[in-house]
Structure formats: structure tokens, C-alpha cells
Motif scaffolding. Structure first.
Motif, PDB file in Angstrom:
ATOM      1  N   ASP A 469      28.362  30.375  40.692  1.00 11.80           N
ATOM      2  CA  ASP A 469      29.364  29.312  40.712  1.00 11.80           C
ATOM      3  C   ASP A 469      29.241  28.355  39.536  1.00 11.80           C
ATOM      4  O   ASP A 469      29.923  27.327  39.487  1.00 11.80           O
ATOM      5  CB  ASP A 469      29.278  28.528  42.020  1.00 11.80           C
ATOM      6  CG  ASP A 469      27.937  27.825  42.203  1.00 11.80           C
ATOM      7  OD1 ASP A 469      27.071  27.935  41.307  1.00 11.80           O
ATOM      8  OD2 ASP A 469      27.750  27.188  43.259  1.00 11.80           O
ATOM      9  N   ALA A 470      28.369  28.691  38.576  1.00 14.55           N
ATOM     10  CA  ALA A 470      28.187  27.908  37.347  1.00 14.55           C
ATOM     11  C   ALA A 470      27.682  26.502  37.620  1.00 14.55           C
ATOM     12  O   ALA A 470      27.868  25.594  36.788  1.00 14.55           O
ATOM     13  CB  ALA A 470      29.484  27.864  36.535  1.00 14.55           C
ATOM     14  N   PRO A 513      23.457  37.610  44.961  1.00 14.42           N
ATOM     15  CA  PRO A 513      24.825  37.181  45.293  1.00 14.42           C
ATOM     16  C   PRO A 513      24.882  36.114  46.383  1.00 14.42           C
ATOM     17  O   PRO A 513      25.845  35.334  46.431  1.00 14.42           O
ATOM     18  CB  PRO A 513      25.492  38.476  45.761  1.00 14.42           C
ATOM     19  CG  PRO A 513      24.721  39.561  45.083  1.00 14.42           C
ATOM     20  CD  PRO A 513      23.315  39.074  45.039  1.00 14.42           C
ATOM     21  N   ASP A 514      23.861  36.069  47.252  1.00 17.41           N
ATOM     22  CA  ASP A 514      23.886  35.067  48.318  1.00 17.41           C
ATOM     23  C   ASP A 514      23.184  33.771  47.912  1.00 17.41           C
ATOM     24  O   ASP A 514      22.910  32.909  48.757  1.00 17.41           O
ATOM     25  CB  ASP A 514      23.253  35.625  49.601  1.00 17.41           C
ATOM     26  CG  ASP A 514      21.790  36.034  49.422  1.00 17.41           C
ATOM     27  OD1 ASP A 514      21.236  35.825  48.318  1.00 17.41           O
ATOM     28  OD2 ASP A 514      21.202  36.570  50.380  1.00 17.41           O
ATOM     29  N   GLY A 515      22.865  33.602  46.620  1.00 16.37           N
ATOM     30  CA  GLY A 515      22.345  32.337  46.120  1.00 16.37           C
ATOM     31  C   GLY A 515      20.838  32.191  46.169  1.00 16.37           C
ATOM     32  O   GLY A 515      20.311  31.106  45.903  1.00 16.37           O
ATOM     33  N   ALA A 536      16.914  28.913  46.868  1.00 10.07           N
ATOM     34  CA  ALA A 536      17.219  28.162  45.650  1.00 10.07           C
ATOM     35  C   ALA A 536      16.452  26.849  45.552  1.00 10.07           C
ATOM     36  O   ALA A 536      16.332  26.279  44.458  1.00 10.07           O
ATOM     37  CB  ALA A 536      18.727  27.895  45.569  1.00 10.07           C
ATOM     38  N   ASP A 537      15.910  26.377  46.677  1.00 11.02           N
ATOM     39  CA  ASP A 537      15.101  25.167  46.629  1.00 11.02           C
ATOM     40  C   ASP A 537      13.609  25.473  46.538  1.00 11.02           C
ATOM     41  O   ASP A 537      12.784  24.554  46.646  1.00 11.02           O
ATOM     42  CB  ASP A 537      15.388  24.286  47.843  1.00 11.02           C
ATOM     43  CG  ASP A 537      15.061  24.989  49.172  1.00 11.02           C
ATOM     44  OD1 ASP A 537      14.569  26.144  49.130  1.00 11.02           O
ATOM     45  OD2 ASP A 537      15.300  24.369  50.226  1.00 11.02           O
ATOM     46  N   GLY A 538      13.244  26.767  46.370  1.00 11.20           N
ATOM     47  CA  GLY A 538      11.855  27.157  46.219  1.00 11.20           C
ATOM     48  C   GLY A 538      11.145  27.466  47.511  1.00 11.20           C
ATOM     49  O   GLY A 538       9.961  27.848  47.496  1.00 11.20           O
TER      50      GLY A 538
END
Length: 599
Positions: A469-470, A513-515, A536-538
Motif C-alpha cells: 500500500d506504499a 501479501p497479508d502485510g 509488521a510491528d516485530g
């Protein structure tokens, strides 16, 4: 001496001479003899005699022949008529229960002998009768009658050594080692075939109809007493791919060529078993799915080459020579990956070039051909262009080109290092540069304008990867020789955060793809890389499930549907199902890859 007495003595002498001649000659006709000028009457003619005998046989059922050694198996023919014509003398006899006949007192001569039996072809012989001798008609083998009309019964079995029973009669035919025999002179009609062998279960006779001029086939399976059926094991169901792999890279002049090999799948029934230790035979059969050819379908391991996606279902049966097993089924899920891959390779040795290939192994193409280093290619969001870096102009700069290699354009131009770019969905390009004295993350428009620095620190930042999503950027920060950590920030440089902190080498970062975040971890530079995933938050860091035996994975890139991961191992591009259920070496020599779903 008187004239009358003299004539009497001469006549007496002549008569003695005549009888002596008869005794010395076996058979002769006496002519009139002149004795002292007188004529004597012809004496009686003597006829000499001999005998003949023989055996007549008829085929079982009509006839049986073992092809292996061409011996006809027969039984005695009772009531066959044997007729002997010797000149004016005609005599006949019928064969007894043993097929034997005997004709006595036939004149010494050449005789025509004919043997006939109802429904069989008449057999003629020309026989010479010898005085006081018995001539054997048909020689030591006797005479075998052939039916006027006949067919063939072909008997096959799984066991050698059994005695064949034809129409309820034990023949002298034993099933040979090649496990088949032909009965070629069988009278048309219905017959029964059986086999008997000591130590084997009895088998019910099989009825077969024989037609004139045709072959009727019968298979009889014998089973040792107490023998148990085998067990088929087709293996576990699996997943695999349709497509091609590269093999045998080689030079053809100054061009590298290769063999494009269709990807095949191995069906493995080697875990099938037999409790009696009998040797097994195998038969694979496809029962569902797109139609394919099974190679080595009678081996424990068979193969097929899928041509399209789908579920292919197969059936395996095994046989221990005595029993067919219960069948075992296996499902093979085949995927055909779409899209395309761009990557770096030193295939041409003089330089590092950019190549592309379709995800199914086709469409191999060299895109850059200079003698410099061209590397780290990344697709534009729409897949029509590629960004990369090259030192063709003296130092590392960012370039872009069309997907076919045309329109190569330099985007950065300074004396510093500009490299490892990524093209984001916001149509911006993010890259690493040391133009300010330290490797930092920069951004620019896709035409090279508006170049901006995003990170400011005393450590090296590199290996940027943009989220779908940039909104976020992943990258690596070097904290020491063997300490590379995963970092994240917004695409404008804000909200920077460190996601790993364990003094190891974390590298090859990328998005799922799921982030989530894919990355590798090694204990040291050059050490074995293991594939990990985290949020994504580790949080929730865990090792990724990979196929057994797979290790040292680099450059992992997940397809947009999340089903597959392309990666590099030992400088060859591989692909695996994301669940780790199957993997394949595509044979494509390269590294630092990127995937686009196409077109």
C-alpha cells in the motif's frame, strides 16, 4: 540203356533242379521248362507276407501344443479306422483304447495306408511291406490326427509347473516358465480349462468357446495354500507444479543455451508390501483430472508430466503373482504459476546482467548486455518497467528500462554509490545512497526527479522494500560486522522502528501479501540463512515452514496470491508452496530476484 529209361532219368533230374530253384528264390513265377526237349507245366506261385502296426493319437480337446518346445500333447485315438491297400489286397483295422492297431498278412509290396477318424483330416501313408517283418506306421511318434476345423486355446498363468486340464482330462502339458502355452488344434465348441499343482489351491475350470480360425484366451491364477494378499501403498497425496526447468547451460558460440525440460511428478508406490515376502508387480492408473501419460506405469515409481493446473487422481494396485491388492488412491494437486521473474545472473561470466523468465520456466531472456555490473532489479507496479543499479558509467547509479530491455535510462548521476532500489506503488523509487558520506535510504520520482534523503544516522541502511500500500518501508541497518537488524518506517521517513534486536544477521527482507514480513536470519555473515516471518510491528517471530532438507534460503519473494515463495539457494532459483509442502529447483542460474504477477 533203353530210350525210355534214359528219358525218365533226365526228367527226374530236371524236376529236382526246379525245386531247388524255388527254395533259393523268395518269390518267382515259373515258366514252362524244357527238359530234354520236353515242356513242363508251371508250378504254383508263392506269395510272401508281412505285417504293419502303429499308434494313432488325437489332441486333447482336439490338440495341445507347447509353443516353448513345439511338442504336441495328445491322447490315444480309439476307433480310428486304418485301411491298407496292397495291390488287390485291402485290409483294415480299428484302433483300440490305447490307439493301437495291427494288420497281419499283407503281401510284400508298396501299400497305401489311410487313417481316418470322424471330424478329422484323413492321413495317408505309402508303406513298403517287408517279408516276415512288422512295419510301424507313423514311426516311433505315431500318427496325430488334425481336426478338419479348429481354433486355438491360449492358456496363461501366474505359476509355472502346473499340469493343464482340458475338458476334464489331465494332459501331459506342464505350464512352462514363460507362463503361457497354446493348444492350436482345438475343435470348435465349448471347452473347459483348468490347472492343478501340488501345494496350490484348487482352481475351478474356466469355460471357453473356441471358434474356427481364432484364438480363445484363458487366464488362470494359482494361489499357494495360505498365501495372503499384498497391500498397495500409493504414498501420501502431494502438491506439485506444471511448467519447465532449465538444465545443461552451455555455450553455443558466444550465446548461452540450455535445455528446457518439462517438470514431471514421481508417483511412489515403493512402500507397498507383502506379508509373505513375495515379489510385487505394480500397475498405476489415472482415474481423474486432466488426461496425461503415465511413464513406467508398471514400476513402483512412475512419473507423469502435468500440463495444466488441477487435481490429478491416481490408483495403484499391486500383485504378488497370486493376488491383486485392494487399490490405493492418491491425489496430486498441480498448480501452474503465472507471472514473471526478473533477476541478476553472472551466466555470461564477463559481467553481471539482468535477466527475466516466466514463472513457469519459459520466456528466458537476457535484458542487459554490457560488460559492467547490473543488479538488484525490481518491477514497476504495473510490470512494464524495471528499476536496477549499474556501474556501467564508472560508479553505481540507478537505472530503469522497459520490461523487454529497451529504453535503458539513467536516473541518478553523482560520484557516490546509488544502489539496491525498489519501485513502490506510489510510483516512487526508494534506494540506498552514500552521497552524504554514509549509506542512507533515499526516495525519488520514477523519472529521477525530487531525490530526497529519508534516514539520517551514523550506521549503514540498505536493502529497502516497499509495502503493497506504499505506506511502509522495510530495510536493514548494520550495527556491526555480524549484526544486521530489520528496520521499518513510513515512506516519508517518519515513525522509524527497529524490529529485530539479537545481534544476528537479519537480511533479505520482504513483505507478504497479508502485510507480514519475511526475512532470513544467520548467526554470522556467510552463515546458513533460515527463513523467518514476523508481524509488521516485530511481534510473533517464528521460523517459516520449509520443505525437508531445504536450508540456506536467500532472496525469498512471495507471490501476490500468497501461495508460493520464490527463493535462491546455491545460486539457483527455486520455488516452493508457501505451506512448505513441496519445492522445486527451476534450474535457473541467478540471484536477487523479484516477482510480478503479470502480464
Amino acid at each position: 540203356m533203353s530210350t525210355g529209361m534214359k528219358r525218365y532219368k533226365e526228367m527226374n533230374k530236371c524236376i529236382k533242379s526246379i525245386f531247388l530253384g524255388v527254395i533259393g528264390i523268395l518269390s518267382m513265377s515259373m515258366s514252362m521248362t524244357s527238359c530234354g526237349g520236353g515242356l513242363m507245366p508251371q508250378p504254383p506261385q508263392l506269395v510272401m507276407y508281412g505285417d504293419m502296426d502303429g499308434y494313432v493319437f488325437m489332441p486333447y480337446g482336439s490338440s495341445a501344443t507347447r509353443i516353448a518346445n513345439d511338442v504336441i500333447a495328445t491322447k490315444p485315438a480309439k476307433d480310428a479306422v486304418v485301411s491298407a491297400t496292397c495291390g488287390d489286397t485291402v485290409k483294415s483295422a480299428a484302433t483300440n483304447a490305447d490307439g493301437y492297431f495291427y494288420i497281419q498278412k499283407l503281401p510284400v509290396a508298396s501299400c497305401l495306408v489311410e487313417i481316418s477318424l470322424n471330424g478329422f483330416t484323413k492321413v495317408p501313408y505309402q508303406i513298403s511291406v517287408t517279408t516276415n517283418q512288422t512295419v510301424r506306421v507313423g514311426g516311433a511318434q505315431g500318427t496325430t490326427m488334425t481336426p478338419i476345423t479348429h481354433g486355438v486355446i491360449r492358456v496363461t498363468s501366474n505359476v509355472a509347473g502346473g499340469v493343464i486340464v482340458l475338458d476334464g482330462e489331465l494332459t501331459d502339458v506342464i505350464m512352462p516358465s514363460d507362463l503361457y502355452c497354446d493348444f492350436p488344434y482345438v475343435q470348435p465348441g465349448n471347452h473347459t480349462i483348468g490347472i492343478t499343482k501340488e501345494g496350490f489351491e484348487s482352481v475351478s475350470p474356466v469355460e471357453v468357446e473356441v471358434l474356427s480360425g481364432s484364438i480363445a484366451s484363458v487366464e488362470i491364477r494359482m494361489t499357494p495354500i495360505g498365501n495372503r494378499p499384498p497391500v498397495a501403498n500409493a504414498g501420501a497425496g502431494g502438491k506439485w507444479l506444471a511448467g519447465y526447468k532449465h538444465e545443461n547451460y552451455r555455450w553455443d558460440g558466444d550465446v548461452v543455451v540450455y535445455d528446457l525440460i518439462p517438470i514431471s511428478y514421481a508417483l511412489d508406490g515403493s512402500a507397498s508390501s507383502d506379508l509373505d515376502g513375495d515379489e510385487l508387480t505394480y500397475i498405476w492408473e489415472q482415474v481423474e483430472g486432466p488426461i496425461i501419460e503415465i511413464k513406467d506405469m508398471t514400476s513402483s515409481i512412475a512419473t507423469f508430466t502435468p500440463i495444466e493446473a488441477g487435481v490429478y487422481k491416481f490408483n495403484l494396485r499391486v500383485n504378488d503373482r497370486y493376488h491383486d491388492s485392494v487399490s490405493d488412491d492418491i491425489d496430486v494437486e498441480i498448480a501452474k504459476i503465472g507471472g514473471k521473474i526478473v533477476y541478476t545472473s553472472t551466466l555470461y561470466q564477463k559481467s553481471s546482467d539482468i535477466f527475466k523468465v516466466n514463472a513457469d520456466g519459459t520466456g528466458f531472456e537476457r535484458l542487459t548486455t554490457d560488460d559492467a555490473f547490473d543488479g538488484w532489479p525490481r518491477w514497476s507496479p504495473d510490470g512494464t518497467q524495471i528499476v536496477y543499479f549499474s556501474n556501467r558509467d564508472g560508479n553505481a547509479e540507478i537505472y530503469k528500462m522497459n520490461a523487454d530491455g529497451s529504453g535503458q535510462t539513467r536516473l541518478t548521476d553523482n560520484a557516490a554509490y546509488d544502489g539496491v532500489p525498489d519501485w513502490c506503488a506510489d510510483n516512487k523509487i526508494y534506494f540506498t545512497s552514500d552521497r552524504d558520506g554514509n549509506k542512507e535510504i533515499y526516495s525519488m520520482n520514477s523519472d529521477g526527479s525530487n531525490q530526497q534523503r529519508l534516514t539520517v544516522n551514523t550506521r549503514k541502511d540498505t536493502g529497502v522494500a516497499c509495502s503493497a500500500d506504499a505506506s511502509k518501508l522495510l530495510y536493514m541497518r548494520v550495527y556491526g560486522g555480524d549484526n544486521y537488524e530489520v528496520m521499518i518506517m513510513d515512506t516519508d521517513g517518519g515513525n522509524e522502528a527497529r524490529l529485530t534486536d539479537d545481534t544476528k544477521v537479519h537480511s533479505f527482507v520482504n513483505w507478504t501479501p497479508d502485510g507480514r514480513i519475511l526475512y532470513t536470519t544467520a548467526d554470522s555473515l556467510g552463515g546458513e540463512d533460515k527463513l523467518y516471518v514476523m508481524n509488521a510491528d516485530g511481534t510473533n517471530k517464528q521460523i517459516w515452514n520449509v520443505p525437508a532438507g531445504e536450508n540456506d534460503i536467500e532472496d525469498a519473494v512471495m507471490t501476490d496470491d500468497g501461495n508460493f515463495i520464490f527463493y535462491v539457494k546455491d545460486l539457483f532459483i527455486h520455488v516452493m508452496y508457501s505451506d512448505g509442502s513441496a519445492n522445486l529447483n527451476l534450474g535457473v542460474y541467478g540471484a536477487v530476484l523479484d516477482y510480478h504477477p503479470g502480464p
